[in-house]
Write an enzyme that holds these catalytic residues in place. Structure first.
Site, PDB file in Angstrom:
ATOM      1  N   LYS A   1      28.950 -33.462 -60.267  1.00  0.00           N
ATOM      2  CA  LYS A   1      29.456 -32.265 -61.265  1.00  0.00           C
ATOM      3  C   LYS A   1      30.948 -32.243 -61.106  1.00  0.00           C
ATOM      4  O   LYS A   1      31.689 -32.049 -62.093  1.00  0.00           O
ATOM      5  CB  LYS A   1      28.984 -30.923 -61.051  1.00  0.00           C
ATOM      6  N   ASN A   2      31.322 -32.134 -59.790  1.00  0.00           N
ATOM      7  CA  ASN A   2      32.920 -31.837 -59.579  1.00  0.00           C
ATOM      8  C   ASN A   2      33.765 -32.860 -59.670  1.00  0.00           C
ATOM      9  O   ASN A   2      34.806 -32.945 -59.826  1.00  0.00           O
ATOM     10  CB  ASN A   2      32.934 -31.176 -58.228  1.00  0.00           C
TER      11      ASN A   2
ATOM     12  N   ARG B   1      35.012 -21.501 -63.693  1.00  0.00           N
ATOM     13  CA  ARG B   1      36.435 -21.412 -63.281  1.00  0.00           C
ATOM     14  C   ARG B   1      37.085 -22.902 -63.505  1.00  0.00           C
ATOM     15  O   ARG B   1      38.306 -22.742 -63.708  1.00  0.00           O
ATOM     16  CB  ARG B   1      36.404 -21.056 -61.938  1.00  0.00           C
TER      17      ARG B   1
ATOM     18  N   CYS C   1      35.323 -14.048 -57.929  1.00  0.00           N
ATOM     19  CA  CYS C   1      34.220 -14.992 -57.962  1.00  0.00           C
ATOM     20  C   CYS C   1      33.387 -14.687 -56.951  1.00  0.00           C
ATOM     21  O   CYS C   1      33.938 -13.947 -56.129  1.00  0.00           O
ATOM     22  CB  CYS C   1      34.687 -16.430 -58.082  1.00  0.00           C
TER      23      CYS C   1
ATOM     24  N   ARG D   1      39.674 -16.741 -54.979  1.00  0.00           N
ATOM     25  CA  ARG D   1      39.992 -17.946 -55.493  1.00  0.00           C
ATOM     26  C   ARG D   1      41.288 -17.966 -56.564  1.00  0.00           C
ATOM     27  O   ARG D   1      40.907 -18.353 -57.706  1.00  0.00           O
ATOM     28  CB  ARG D   1      38.747 -18.693 -56.339  1.00  0.00           C
TER      29      ARG D   1
ATOM     30  N   ASP E   1      30.197 -26.681 -49.798  1.00  0.00           N
ATOM     31  CA  ASP E   1      29.357 -26.665 -50.681  1.00  0.00           C
ATOM     32  C   ASP E   1      27.922 -26.770 -49.999  1.00  0.00           C
ATOM     33  O   ASP E   1      27.193 -26.984 -50.845  1.00  0.00           O
ATOM     34  CB  ASP E   1      29.635 -27.590 -52.024  1.00  0.00           C
TER      35      ASP E   1
ATOM     36  N   ARG F   1      23.561 -24.425 -63.414  1.00  0.00           N
ATOM     37  CA  ARG F   1      25.220 -25.053 -63.323  1.00  0.00           C
ATOM     38  C   ARG F   1      25.367 -26.129 -62.976  1.00  0.00           C
ATOM     39  O   ARG F   1      26.179 -26.977 -63.377  1.00  0.00           O
ATOM     40  CB  ARG F   1      25.990 -23.680 -62.668  1.00  0.00           C
TER      41      ARG F   1
HETATM   42  N1  EPU Z   1      43.534 -21.478 -53.211  1.00  0.00           N
HETATM   43  C1  EPU Z   1      44.479 -20.886 -53.203  1.00  0.00           C
HETATM   44  N2  EPU Z   1      45.361 -21.116 -54.382  1.00  0.00           N
HETATM   45  C2  EPU Z   1      45.211 -21.911 -55.066  1.00  0.00           C
HETATM   46  C3  EPU Z   1      43.853 -22.700 -55.165  1.00  0.00           C
HETATM   47  C4  EPU Z   1      43.177 -22.604 -54.173  1.00  0.00           C
HETATM   48  O1  EPU Z   1      44.870 -20.021 -52.459  1.00  0.00           O
HETATM   49  O2  EPU Z   1      45.934 -22.016 -56.161  1.00  0.00           O
HETATM   50  C5  EPU Z   1      42.396 -21.468 -52.103  1.00  0.00           C
HETATM   51  C6  EPU Z   1      40.852 -20.972 -52.443  1.00  0.00           C
HETATM   52  O3  EPU Z   1      41.204 -19.647 -52.699  1.00  0.00           O
HETATM   53  C7  EPU Z   1      40.343 -21.658 -51.321  1.00  0.00           C
HETATM   54  C8  EPU Z   1      40.805 -22.899 -51.112  1.00  0.00           C
HETATM   55  O4  EPU Z   1      42.215 -22.748 -51.559  1.00  0.00           O
HETATM   56  O5  EPU Z   1      40.195 -20.810 -50.234  1.00  0.00           O
HETATM   57  C9  EPU Z   1      40.170 -24.084 -51.570  1.00  0.00           C
HETATM   58  O6  EPU Z   1      39.687 -24.013 -52.882  1.00  0.00           O
HETATM   59  P1  EPU Z   1      39.949 -25.014 -53.983  1.00  0.00           P
HETATM   60  O7  EPU Z   1      41.206 -24.816 -54.840  1.00  0.00           O
HETATM   61  O8  EPU Z   1      39.873 -26.476 -53.312  1.00  0.00           O
HETATM   62  O9  EPU Z   1      38.701 -24.970 -54.529  1.00  0.00           O
HETATM   63  P2  EPU Z   1      38.497 -25.081 -56.332  1.00  0.00           P
HETATM   64  O10 EPU Z   1      39.155 -26.457 -56.539  1.00  0.00           O
HETATM   65  O11 EPU Z   1      38.521 -24.055 -57.217  1.00  0.00           O
HETATM   66  C10 EPU Z   1      36.358 -26.931 -55.622  1.00  0.00           C
HETATM   67  C11 EPU Z   1      35.088 -27.137 -56.313  1.00  0.00           C
HETATM   68  C12 EPU Z   1      34.121 -26.156 -55.385  1.00  0.00           C
HETATM   69  C13 EPU Z   1      34.265 -26.353 -54.263  1.00  0.00           C
HETATM   70  C14 EPU Z   1      35.715 -26.430 -53.503  1.00  0.00           C
HETATM   71  C15 EPU Z   1      36.085 -26.596 -52.185  1.00  0.00           C
HETATM   72  C16 EPU Z   1      35.379 -28.181 -58.426  1.00  0.00           C
HETATM   73  C17 EPU Z   1      35.030 -27.705 -60.119  1.00  0.00           C
HETATM   74  N3  EPU Z   1      34.956 -26.882 -57.639  1.00  0.00           N
HETATM   75  O12 EPU Z   1      36.938 -25.555 -56.260  1.00  0.00           O
HETATM   76  O13 EPU Z   1      32.940 -26.371 -55.801  1.00  0.00           O
HETATM   77  O14 EPU Z   1      33.640 -25.151 -53.539  1.00  0.00           O
HETATM   78  O15 EPU Z   1      36.597 -26.945 -54.644  1.00  0.00           O
HETATM   79  O16 EPU Z   1      35.475 -27.893 -51.737  1.00  0.00           O
HETATM   80  O17 EPU Z   1      35.545 -29.039 -58.205  1.00  0.00           O
HETATM   81  C18 EPU Z   1      30.500 -25.817 -56.308  1.00  0.00           C
HETATM   82  O18 EPU Z   1      30.468 -26.967 -56.954  1.00  0.00           O
HETATM   83  O19 EPU Z   1      29.538 -24.973 -56.001  1.00  0.00           O
HETATM   84  C19 EPU Z   1      32.014 -25.304 -56.022  1.00  0.00           C
HETATM   85  C20 EPU Z   1      32.162 -23.920 -55.883  1.00  0.00           C
END
Ligand code: EPU
Length: 423
Positions: free
Chosen positions: A22-23, A92, A116, A121, A307, A399
């Site tokens: 998915k990701n 998101r 969220c 996030r 995850d 999802r």
């Molecule tokens: N963060 C910030 N600022 C930003 C972006 C992120 O502070 O601009 C922080 C977040 O709050 C968090 C950390 O950085 O504490 C890591 O978050 P990240 O941005 O890596 O998460 P994401 O890209 O929103 C993806 C996956 C998530 C998975 C996370 C961590 C996708 C679509 N989603 O989210 O997947 O948990 O990376 O590995 O790739 C899931 O599949 O259930 C899921 C939530």
């Protein structure tokens, strides 16, 4: 609305095929925006999030279809540059269209995702990066408006490694003028899969999978044909399903190498987890032996994935001894704890840390899913529990897991999906 009814206590046995990730799929779909014409993605899981990204592309004027795991996206007619609140609030990852839209069309209007279930996030790092590349960013009426004549290459450092942030900026930089250097990048396999597709589109990218990625922008990209990598989180969930039910499952995935941290931790619980030519075999240590308790700390890849934290916690709920689970990636990813407690789990929460003392048996109960991975942990707990459980709010599970109950049923699980009674 539907619920799952699970009669626990059956050791799962057999083989399971792992779907596409998915990701990895979601950013790859967003990448189709970077080129005019038809991109084709294979091994795509049929999931609600994938359909949501498809709806978003269609709303922007692109073509989208998903049949037999093949997704076609035709961006020739794309003429709308907005990701509306109605879609972003349900997923998101919609924010992944921001980088490609600004890079290719010089404009984007994307709803801010808001809070969220698992944490605040923010997307500040995505925005900081685009600004450094010369985009004008304005926040108004709950939307990010970004504009740029043409993005310029820049040096960008992520304060924390962000998966979708790295992906968004890598896509934006692919069409920028000059060279972009991204530092402290996310190193997840999904980032590498995106880079591979972008390179196939004509992008010049080096270093994906490491913490420094260098991208030399090009003037134009062409559509891609690409196979999505297997879903390592789904594979891990089935590995834990085997461990928690005292089962023996062959998990058919072409990339067991993505799962080293999980395999090592499973072995520490004294589960027999080995790589095989076809994937992974996870075999519990006999019917009587409970898993040993082990501690985990979630970290960006190659660390133990956040995850899989909820699913691993379900396993620790029946382990012999106490384990400490330290969640360092998201600040509020313990929504599954009160639900696991309803099933008899002994968990004490303190900030980002959970202390889990294993019990001999969990007990079936009615529980409610709160987010995707929390739902998976409840399914796992229910598979191991004595008696019957009902899991409500299934839309979270849908999802991110393709035909989960069908796959579990083939492994011997007593699991049914039934409509919820209206109260
Ligand atoms: N963060 C910030 N600022 C930003 C972006 C992120 O502070 O601009 C922080 C977040 O709050 C968090 C950390 O950085 O504490 C890591 O978050 P990240 O941005 O890596 O998460 P994401 O890209 O929103 C993806 C996956 C998530 C998975 C996370 C961590 C996708 C679509 N989603 O989210 O997947 O948990 O990376 O590995 O790739 C899931 O599949 O259930 C899921 C939530």
């Amino acid at each position: 609305m539907e619920k799952l009814v699970i009669a626990g206590g059956v050791p799962l046995r057999g083989e399971v095929n792992i779907s596409g990730s998915k990701n990895a799929t979601l950013p790859l779909m967003a990448a189709s925006i970077l080129a005019a014409g038809k991109s084709v993605l294979r091994s795509v899981p049929e999931l609600r999030d994938v359909l949501t990204m498809g709806s978003l592309l269609k709303k922007m004027g692109a073509g989208f279809s998903l049949r037999d795991s093949v997704c076609e996206m035709d961006t020739s007619g794309l003429n709308e540059f907005t990701a509306p609140y109605e879609l972003v609030k349900t997923m998101r990852a919609s924010v992944l269209v921001l980088g490609p839209l600004v890079a290719r069309y010089g404009q984007a209007r994307v709803s801010l995702p808001g809070g969220c279930a698992i944490g605040a996030r923010p997307i500040n790092l995505h925005l900081m990066g685009l600004e450094r590349m010369g985009a004008e960013i304005e926040l108004a009426e709950g939307y990010v408006k970004a504009r740029a004549k043409r993005l310029n290459g820049a040096s960008i450092y992520f304060d924390v490694p962000t998966v979708t942030g790295t992906e968004n900026l890598m896509m934006a930089a692919a069409l920028a003028k000059g060279t972009t250097v991204l530092e402290n990048c996310a190193r997840e396999p999904e980032v590498v899969d995106l880079a591979d597709a972008l390179i196939r589109m004509g992008a010049r990218i080096e270093g994906a999978g490491g913490s420094l990625i260098e991208i030399e922008g090009v003037d134009e990209l062409r559509p891609y044909g690409h196979d999505v990598i297997p879903d390592r989180i789904e594979a891990a969930t089935f590995a834990i399903a085997s461990a928690i039910t005292g089962g023996d499952i062959l998990i058919k995935t072409s990339r067991p190498d993505f799962m080293d941290a999980i395999m090592i931790k499973l072995r520490e619980t004294r589960v027999d987890a080995v790589k095989t030519p076809g994937g992974l075999r996870v075999k519990a240590n006999g019917n009587s032996g409970r898993p040993a308790s082990v501690n985990i700390t979630t970290m960006p890849y190659p660390g133990f994935p956040t995850d899989v934290q909820a699913q691993f916690m379900a396993l620790m709920c029946v382990a012999n001894g106490t384990s400490i689970i330290n969640e360092t990636v998201f600040e509020n990813r313990f929504m599954h704890v009160p639900e696991l407690q309803r099933m008899g789990a002994q968990i004490v929460l303190q900030g980002g840390m959970a202390s889990v003392t294993g019990v001999e048996k969990l007990k079936g109960a009615q529980v409610m899913a709160t987010d995707l991975r929390a739902s998976a942990s409840l399914v796992l707990a229910a598979l191991a529990a004595e008696g019957e459980s009902e899991i409500h709010r299934l839309y979270h599970l849908d999802r991110g897991y393709e035909r989960m109950e069908e796959k579990l049923r083939r492994l011997g699980a007593q699991i049914r999906r039934v409509p919820e009674q209206r109260g």
